[in-house]
Design a protein around this motif. Structure first.
Motif: not given
Length: 171
Positions: A157-171
């Motif tokens: 199983w390979l990741l094709t798409q990731v949707e993240l909340a901004a809180a996870l990538v921003n400080d």
């Protein structure tokens, strides 16, 4: 007569034991459980326990993450309107850069809901718990949703798409 009863008892007990073992194996190797174990394993590779981690250690950890991505993976952060398709190597470089910004970082899934829109596709809705520490500041903890899309290719199983909340990538 009692010997016949004992022999049947052993056969019935063995049959029940075999049935329980077979059902456990079917559960353990089901696509849902395989995906859960794979994603939990990826969180172990993303975690950074010390700022003293060498570049070689980071590269070895990212090799496992790279193996879980398709050639190109769509990454979306709806709050910031970020929507881009990243090649596998670019995604790994970004992840390495993100990890290097922190002294320590740990990622875990609080829950995962896995659905299968098609036989070779899976969608994972998860609540991600992110703990990170920047410099000498106190560690911060963020919990936010994520949506992952996986495709079964070449046996995995390979990741094709990731949707993240901004809180996870921003400080």
């Amino acid at each position: 007569m009692p010997e016949l009863f004992v022999k049947n008892k052993v056969a019935v007990g063995g049959g029940i034991l075999a049935l329980v073992l077979l059902s456990w194996l079917c559960w353990y190797f089901s696509a849902t459980q395989v995906i859960k174990r794979q994603l939990i394993g990826l969180t172990w590779e993303v975690n950074k326990k010390s700022s003293q981690e060498s570049t070689m250690e980071t590269a070895l950890k990212m090799r496992e993450v790279k193996a879980a991505l398709t050639e190109s993976c769509r990454v979306m952060v709806p709050e910031t309107h970020f929507n881009d398709v990243l090649e596998r190597d670019s995604a790994i470089m970004y992840l390495m850069y993100y990890r290097d910004r922190y002294e320590t970082i740990s990622v875990s899934f609080e829950r995962m809901d896995i659905t299968f829109p098609a036989k070779t596709e899976a969608t994972v809705r998860a609540n991600v718990l992110l703990n990170r520490q920047k410099g000498q500041a106190a560690p911060t903890e963020v919990a936010a949703p994520a949506l992952l899309t996986l495709k079964k290719e070449s046996g995995g199983w390979l990741l094709t798409q990731v949707e993240l909340a901004a809180a996870l990538v921003n400080d």
